[in-house]
Motif scaffolding. Structure first.
Motif, PDB file in Angstrom:
ATOM      1  N   GLU A   1      -0.924  12.246  10.242  1.00 40.01           N
ATOM      2  CA  GLU A   1      -1.528  11.599   8.955  1.00 40.01           C
ATOM      3  C   GLU A   1      -1.323  11.670   8.220  1.00 40.01           C
ATOM      4  N   THR A   2       0.365  11.388   7.802  1.00 44.00           N
ATOM      5  CA  THR A   2       1.023  10.184   6.994  1.00 44.00           C
ATOM      6  C   THR A   2       1.185   8.379   7.015  1.00 44.00           C
ATOM      7  N   ARG A   3       0.908   8.296   8.154  1.00 46.23           N
ATOM      8  CA  ARG A   3       0.893   6.708   8.194  1.00 46.23           C
ATOM      9  C   ARG A   3      -0.374   5.487   7.961  1.00 46.23           C
ATOM     10  N   ALA A   4      -1.306   6.812   6.871  1.00 43.35           N
ATOM     11  CA  ALA A   4      -1.648   5.698   5.818  1.00 43.35           C
ATOM     12  C   ALA A   4      -1.041   4.687   5.475  1.00 43.35           C
ATOM     13  N   GLY A   5      -1.688   3.355   5.254  1.00 39.87           N
ATOM     14  CA  GLY A   5      -0.622   1.701   4.840  1.00 39.87           C
ATOM     15  C   GLY A   5       0.659   1.925   4.843  1.00 39.87           C
TER      16      GLY A   5
ATOM     17  N   GLN B   1       0.958  -1.447   0.214  1.00 35.29           N
ATOM     18  CA  GLN B   1       0.380   0.086  -0.033  1.00 35.29           C
ATOM     19  C   GLN B   1       0.511   1.229  -0.044  1.00 35.29           C
ATOM     20  N   ASN B   2       1.831   1.008   0.645  1.00 40.18           N
ATOM     21  CA  ASN B   2       3.015   2.543   0.936  1.00 40.18           C
ATOM     22  C   ASN B   2       4.371   1.996   0.662  1.00 40.18           C
TER      23      ASN B   2
END
Length: 392
Positions: free
Chosen positions: A157-161, A141-142
């Motif tokens: 805030e940038t932790r997605a994935g 994902q990331n």
């Protein structure tokens, strides 16, 4: 059976029963369905892990639960029973005889086994392969890219994935040892406490820089000094974490009895990397592929076609042989899905072509021959002809 004393009560009455004896049973005051109580049947080898709380049940609400020890994964299956199985709690429980009929014994207590639940069946454990296909999906994902890498802390805030070790344990149905092996097989790296895959093009840049620096500085690819390699890559603008990760992915540590940490690049890993890079653009004529492959690999690592077993497929088009990328690492780990994809790719397989794509399948209790019997149909017109495998 009436007792003269009350020295053995509740579940203890069963533990101390002698052969041929009997004991009365009665409803426990809390008798009921008790759906939160489930009987688990265990192998003797697993009993110490359970008693010492070295097991964990893993699975999301939409998944079938598995039980994991430190090194193995077990599917949990409910097996019903037609017999009357009574669950008796181990607490101090006893019931007085409320309707005395034996005059001489009216004053005596009766030892009973108080039944708190009638058990309709039990859970059985069956060892299974870890369910690691989801691991690659999560980490993909990331992935870590050149333009995205930041050595500072990851903001919420940038932790997605992004997934740390605890996140992966909560999402992946595998034991801790199997999960670590899965991360190693994917060449994942822990950055700022999060496990990441590194973009393949980024890894290619780092590896090519290592090889270029080896030529410029006359380094031996069999004895790369870690400190020198990392220092040079950092000077070239690459993070130290990924510089060391590159050595882990493509090399092996050399034990020389000194305090110096040295690495030897592995020929097969390096050659496979460049084969994948070359075939990323699509299929090629075999001769053209081999020429470019030789040009891109170091002189001391001249490749041979056997190195890409399980990485490429060949096909004849007229008088020419073409080659294209088809990596076993991209296939699912469950046998049914694996064979389904293989037979969509080719309706018929010779054993020499099929074997590299199934030898890594791990099904406890089932051999490679068993997998072939279950999922393929074998045809062999004569002993002199290689067998052909098709979908069952």
């Amino acid at each position: 059976m009436e007792s003269q004393e009350t020295s053995s009560i509740g579940a203890e009455a069963l533990l101390h029963m002698s052969p041929g004896s009997a004991v009365s049973v009665a409803y426990h005051p809390l008798f009921g369905p008790h759906d939160d109580l489930i009987v688990l049947e265990l192998d003797d080898k697993l009993l110490p892990d359970v008693l010492h709380e070295r097991v964990v049940i893993r699975g999301l609400p939409d998944e079938d639960a598995v039980l994991c020890t430190q090194s193995k994964t077990f599917a949990m299956k409910f097996v019903g029973t037609s017999n009357s199985v009574l669950l008796i709690p181990p607490a101090n429980q006893y019931v007085f005889d409320q309707n005395p009929q034996n005059g001489a014994n009216n004053h005596k207590e009766k030892v009973v086994a108080p039944v708190i639940k009638v058990v309709p069946g039990n859970m059985e454990l069956v060892e299974v392969a870890p369910r690691l296909d989801k691991l690659k999906l999560l980490l993909s994902q990331n992935p870590c890219r050149l333009e995205e890498f930041d050595s500072s802390e990851v903001n919420p805030e940038t932790r997605a994935g992004l997934y740390n070790w605890k996140d992966l344990k909560n999402n992946i149905q595998a034991s801790d040892e199997e999960l670590r092996s899965g991360l190693q097989a994917l060449s994942a790296v822990e950055i700022n406490s999060y496990w990441r895959l590194v973009d393949e093009r980024y890894m290619n840049m780092i590896l090519e820089m290592v090889l270029r620096n080896a030529v410029l500085n006359d380094w031996s690819l069999s004895a790369l000094n870690e400190d020198e390699v990392v220092s040079m890559l950092v000077t070239d603008g690459f993070p130290a974490e990924l510089a060391r990760h590159c050595l882990h992915v493509y090399g092996e540590k050399v034990i020389d009895g000194t305090d110096t940490c040295a690495w030897k690049l592995d020929k097969k890993r390096v050659c496979i990397h460049f084969a994948r890079e070359i075939l990323r653009g699509g299929k090629m004529k075999l001769e053209s592929f081999m020429d470019e492959w030789r040009q891109r690999t170091p002189d001391e690592m001249q490749p041979t076609f056997d190195l890409v077993e399980g990485e490429v497929l060949t096909e004849r088009i007229g008088v020419e042989t073409w080659v294209r990328g088809f990596s076993v690492s991209s296939l699912p780990s469950t046998p049914a899905e694996r064979f389904s994809i293989l037979f969509k790719e080719r309706p018929k397989w010779e054993w020499k072509d099929l074997q590299p794509y199934i030898r890594d399948l791990n099904v406890p209790g089932l051999t490679s021959e068993g997998l072939l019997l279950k999922y393929t149909r074998r045809t062999q017109p004569s002993p002199e002809i290689e067998p052909i495998f098709s979908a069952r």
